[in-house]
Design a protein around this motif. Structure first.
Motif: not given
Length: 186
Positions: A49-68
């Motif tokens: 989650r921390e890795k994909f919060q960086q500006d280098d990525f256009s997407f992020a890892l989110e926790h929703l719907g009971g999963g990731y």
């Protein structure tokens, strides 16, 4: 431990919906033929989650719907909205949104109760929501005729980006002036 991160990243990436920690653990344990401690998985998920919060990525890892799940970041909303507009046949109509909101807030609910609230026949909307897997049949009522009971599905949670029905906005969350017709008199 980096190998664990890459395996978890690949599992989440290839899964079409949110992937729970239990599903990740089960898959990894079978693959490595050893029990993977949940704290290792949770730690790896937090690192990802921390890795994909960086500006280098256009997407992020989110926790929703009971999963990731990997989701595009809000900064790219404009380009995504253009794509979604082009795929508008997949959008929900006003009648479907009304029906879905009634089901979400009043579940479990029968079609007759939905129609009583809406004041119109809801056969088509209920059918389309079932086809889109946003609602599901939860059982049968004990009332006369034993009508089907409807409720929201896990895909509903994913579609609206929430983890639980409790995350739905409550009437108190809406500002009164936006929902008011005419002027108040004293």
């Amino acid at each position: 431990m980096e190998f664990l991160h890459r395996h978890i990243e690949a599992l989440i990436f290839c899964n079409p919906g949110p992937l729970s920690k239990d599903e990740i653990q089960k898959c990894l344990s079978e693959m490595f033929e050893a029990e993977i401690p949940m704290e290792h998985i949770e730690s790896a998920l937090e690192d990802l989650r921390e890795k994909f919060q960086q500006d280098d990525f256009s997407f992020a890892l989110e926790h929703l719907g009971g999963g990731y799940q990997f989701l595009t970041k809000p900064a790219y909303q404009t380009s995504i909205s253009i794509l979604l507009k082009q795929q508008s046949q997949k959008r929900l109509s006003t009648a479907q949104m009304e029906t879905l909101s009634i089901i979400a807030y009043k579940q479990p609910i029968t079609k007759g109760e939905i129609e009583q609230i809406r004041g119109v026949n809801s056969d088509y909307s209920v059918t389309k929501l079932l086809e889109k897997e946003l609602i599901e049949i939860k059982g049968k009522s004990e009332n006369v005729g034993r009508p089907l009971i409807y409720g929201t599905s896990s895909k509903f949670m994913e579609y609206f980006g929430i983890n639980s029905i409790k995350d739905l906005p409550q009437p108190k969350d809406f500002s009164q002036p936006d929902n008011q017709i005419g002027e108040e008199r004293e």
